[in-house]
Design a protein around this motif. Structure first.
Motif, short mmCIF file in Angstrom:
data_model
loop_
_atom_site.label_atom_id
_atom_site.label_comp_id
_atom_site.label_asym_id
_atom_site.label_seq_id
_atom_site.Cartn_x
_atom_site.Cartn_y
_atom_site.Cartn_z
N GLY A 1 -65.59 71.57 40.67
CA GLY A 1 -64.50 70.74 40.14
C GLY A 1 -65.03 69.54 39.39
N ALA A 2 -66.03 68.86 40.00
CA ALA A 2 -66.56 67.63 39.39
C ALA A 2 -67.19 67.93 38.04
N LYS A 3 -67.85 69.07 37.91
CA LYS A 3 -68.47 69.44 36.62
C LYS A 3 -67.40 69.64 35.55
N LEU A 4 -66.28 70.27 35.95
CA LEU A 4 -65.19 70.47 34.98
C LEU A 4 -64.66 69.12 34.47
N VAL A 5 -64.68 68.13 35.35
CA VAL A 5 -64.17 66.80 34.97
C VAL A 5 -65.09 66.13 33.95
N THR A 6 -66.39 66.22 34.18
CA THR A 6 -67.32 65.42 33.37
C THR A 6 -67.87 66.17 32.16
N GLU B 1 -68.53 67.84 28.70
CA GLU B 1 -67.88 67.53 27.42
C GLU B 1 -67.19 68.73 26.78
N ARG B 2 -67.38 69.92 27.36
CA ARG B 2 -66.68 71.09 26.82
C ARG B 2 -65.22 71.18 27.31
N THR B 3 -64.82 70.33 28.22
CA THR B 3 -63.38 70.27 28.55
C THR B 3 -62.78 69.03 27.88
N ASP B 4 -61.54 69.17 27.42
CA ASP B 4 -60.90 68.08 26.66
C ASP B 4 -59.86 67.34 27.48
N MET B 5 -59.44 67.95 28.58
CA MET B 5 -58.41 67.31 29.41
C MET B 5 -58.56 67.81 30.84
N VAL B 6 -58.23 66.94 31.78
CA VAL B 6 -58.20 67.35 33.19
C VAL B 6 -56.76 67.22 33.68
N ARG C 1 -58.39 59.62 42.43
CA ARG C 1 -59.02 58.36 41.99
C ARG C 1 -60.44 58.61 41.49
N GLN C 2 -61.16 59.48 42.20
CA GLN C 2 -62.53 59.81 41.79
C GLN C 2 -62.52 60.45 40.40
N ILE C 3 -61.59 61.37 40.19
CA ILE C 3 -61.51 62.05 38.90
C ILE C 3 -61.19 61.05 37.78
N ALA C 4 -60.25 60.14 38.07
CA ALA C 4 -59.88 59.15 37.04
C ALA C 4 -61.09 58.32 36.65
N SER C 5 -61.94 58.00 37.62
CA SER C 5 -63.09 57.15 37.25
C SER C 5 -64.20 57.97 36.60
N ASP C 6 -64.29 59.26 36.91
CA ASP C 6 -65.37 60.08 36.34
C ASP C 6 -65.06 60.61 34.94
N ALA C 7 -63.77 60.67 34.60
CA ALA C 7 -63.38 61.41 33.39
C ALA C 7 -63.66 60.64 32.10
N MET D 1 -58.58 62.79 28.43
CA MET D 1 -57.19 62.74 28.90
C MET D 1 -57.11 63.29 30.32
N VAL D 2 -56.41 62.55 31.19
CA VAL D 2 -56.29 62.99 32.59
C VAL D 2 -54.84 62.85 33.03
N THR D 3 -54.31 63.87 33.67
CA THR D 3 -53.04 63.69 34.39
C THR D 3 -53.31 63.94 35.86
N LEU D 4 -52.68 63.12 36.69
CA LEU D 4 -52.91 63.18 38.13
C LEU D 4 -51.58 63.29 38.85
N GLU D 5 -51.41 64.36 39.62
CA GLU D 5 -50.24 64.50 40.49
C GLU D 5 -50.75 64.37 41.91
N LEU D 6 -50.47 63.23 42.54
CA LEU D 6 -51.10 62.97 43.84
C LEU D 6 -50.04 62.93 44.96
N GLY D 7 -50.35 62.23 46.01
CA GLY D 7 -49.51 62.34 47.20
C GLY D 7 -48.35 61.36 47.25
N ASN D 8 -47.66 61.37 48.38
CA ASN D 8 -46.53 60.46 48.60
C ASN D 8 -46.21 60.39 50.09
N ASN D 9 -45.50 59.33 50.48
CA ASN D 9 -44.94 59.28 51.85
C ASN D 9 -43.43 59.14 51.68
#
Ligand code: NAD
Length: 507
Positions: free
Chosen positions: A226-231, A233-238, A248-254, A258-266
């Motif tokens: 997963g981490a390789k897909l994020v960083t 350069e052959r991928t254009d969006m995560v 959060r890790q993905i947002a800082s590594d990307a 372009m990144v979209t994140l669908e995360l958790g909730n309470n």
């Protein structure tokens, strides 16, 4: 004889799911991992994993596929997506059994997911034909005279889609379908616990005519594959759906990607003094315990007006206690196990901690066999983990509010903000709550768990960045390009005149 075996042409799936089912293997030459059912540990399949070398080939191939697919006409992309939707419908029962077996999702919920997967692809087939941009009134500003302007939407290229375990079909669909509708290639990394459904979906897309390499599925650990897909350069969006720490890790590594994140909730649900209590209870039970509470918009905190608190609890507790816990492949099961032992122990620990801190177990907890039961906690405080963090298990926490103002304040007291629900028969209160609740979506006379697949969906605060819901995801997955067209005089080649009359244009 073992019910599973590596098959020359693919992965043989356990007969528990379907007789003679063989699914195309992922692009992987790595070690096989044994996939087990969360409910009873039964072996479901042996899955070859993707090695770093395999991933290099996958990414090169994705770039080639993206360069071709971007020119595929909209009608053809639409036809592929429509065909996939039909194939999902035709194979819905098999897909539901796959989801139930590998994800531990009760079969009745898994059937709903299969139906919704077909719907998501049908919406994508529609949206693939609606990517036209806007006309821009260029001469509305000085300097824009004699120009025509319009926007077009272009694919981003290669979308890295990283998905969680809890909707192995429909959350994959929410990434793959709009990405393809927009003309992108996709490298999909499903959750390691639920790869089979994604692999079967990839087969259906191929059967519907998707060109080779346009969707590739890779299987392996998030922290490496997963981490390789994020960083890389052959991928254009995560496009990521999963837990907040990984997001959060993905947002800082990307970086600039372009990144979209669908995360958790309470998720909070407000039950106001004038609510229809029977409806509220029925929906809270459905929204709190579907998929054993492992939904990012599961009802978690129920904030009840003090005037109806006792009446609400009298209805809620027996309804929760009546839920049937059992094997997800049993038609009558309401709540099954969590995805793994570690998660079960975590949730049990949070309940225990809450009770130690003063919460009351109104129903549920751990039964004589050590199984986690659908649980309702009262006398909770906002800072207990069961309130403040995402439980992701079959646990409701009930909070009492003096009035609607306090109920909204309690609901907003969260680091997350995906969706919220409000039960009230007062239109003005509903309108007020809709504007005051700090979330990406407010459901009136409904629980936050409600979603149809074409509505915009996503969170604010710690719940993420960007929106899904096919039309909205398609916007995120395409680049907006501006075209400004300068008009020239077709006779002189200079500033345009009314060339036929040989007069200047306008007054
Ligand atoms: P997870 O974060 O553990 O894993 C999600 C995916 O990310 C998996 O495919 C995993 O292999 C991969 N991954 C893990 N570490 C990675 C890394 N460092 N780099 C790249 N990829 C990595 O989540 P999960 O346990 O599968 O799913 C549960 C979570 O997902 C919950 O928090 C839930 O709220 C959230 N969720 C959100 C939505 C939504 O739409 N907002 C929907 C469903 C689930």
């Amino acid at each position: 004889m073992s019910t599973t075996a590596r098959h020359a042409a693919g992965i043989r799936v356990s007969e528990l799911v379907a007789p003679d089912l063989v699914v195309t293997a992922p692009s992987g030459t790595g070690e096989e991992t044994i996939l087990r059912a969360p409910w009873d540990g039964a072996e479901l399949a042996r899955i070859p994993t993707t090695t770093p070398d395999d991933l290099e080939r996958v990414l090169d191939r994705a770039r080639t596929a993206a360069a071709g697919f971007r020119w595929t006409p909209a009608w053809r992309r639409s036809a592929i997506l429509e065909g996939t939707s039909r194939l999902i419908e035709e194979n819905a029962e098999q897909l539901a059994r796959l989801i139930a077996a590998e994800g531990g999702k009760p079969l009745k919920d898994a059937r709903v997911e299969a139906r919704r997967g077909a719907s998501t692809f049908r919406w994508a087939a529609e949206e693939a034909k609606r990517t036209a941009g806007d006309l821009v009134e260029m001469d509305a500003d000085p300097g824009g005279e004699h120009r025509f302007g319009w926007t077009i939407r272009e694919p981003r290229g290669v979308v890295a889609a990283i998905s969680p375990f809890n909707f192995p079909l429909n959350l994959v669909a929410h990434k793959v379908a709009p990405a393809l509708a927009g003309g992108n290639a996709v490298v999909l990394k499903p959750a390691s616990n639920t790869p089979l459904t994604a692999l079967r979906l990839a087969e259906l897309l191929a059967e519907a005519g998707l060109p080779d390499g346009t969707l590739q599925v890779v299987v392996g650990p998030g922290r490496t594959i997963g981490a390789k897909l994020v960083t890389d350069e052959r991928t254009d969006m995560v496009s990521f759906t999963g837990s907040p720490p990984v997001g959060r890790q993905i947002a800082s590594d990307a970086g600039m990607k372009m990144v979209t994140l669908e995360l958790g909730n309470n998720s909070a649900t407000i039950v106001d003094e004038d609510a229809n209590l029977d409806l509220a209870v029925q929906r809270v039970v459905a929204g709190g315990f579907a998929n054993s509470g492992q939904i990012c918009i599961s009802v978690q905190r129920v904030v009840v007006h003090q005037a109806v608190y006792d009446a609400f609890m009298e209805r809620l507790v027996p309804a929760v206690a009546a839920l049937k816990v059992g094997d997800p492949l049993d038609e009558t099961t309401d709540v099954a196990s969590l995805i793994n032992e570690g998660e079960t122990e975590r949730v049990k620990g949070w309940i225990e901690e809450a009770v130690d801190q003063g919460a009351t177990l109104a129903t549920g907890g751990v039964d004589a066999d050590g199984r986690l039961r659908p649980t309702v906690l009262t006398d909770v405080t906002r800072d207990m983990k069961v309130c403040a963090r995402e439980v992701f298990g079959p646990v409701l926490s009930i909070l009492r509010a003096r009035d609607l103002c306090e109920a909204i304040e309690i609901s907003n007291d969260s680091e997350m903000g995906l969706q919220a629900g409000v039960f009230t028969n007062d239109l003005n209160k509903a309108m007020y709550a809709a504007r005051r609740l700090e979330v990406g979506g407010v459901m009136i006379n409904e629980v936050p768990t409600f979603r149809v697949d074409h509505m915009p969906y996503g969170g604010i605060k710690g719940s993420g960045i960007g929106r899904e819901g096919v039309k909205y995801a398609l916007r995120e997955m395409t680049e907006l390009k501006m075209v400004a067209f300068r008009e020239m005089d077709w006779q002189t080649g200079g500033t345009p005149t009314d060339a036929c009359l040989r007069e200047p244009l306008g007054p």
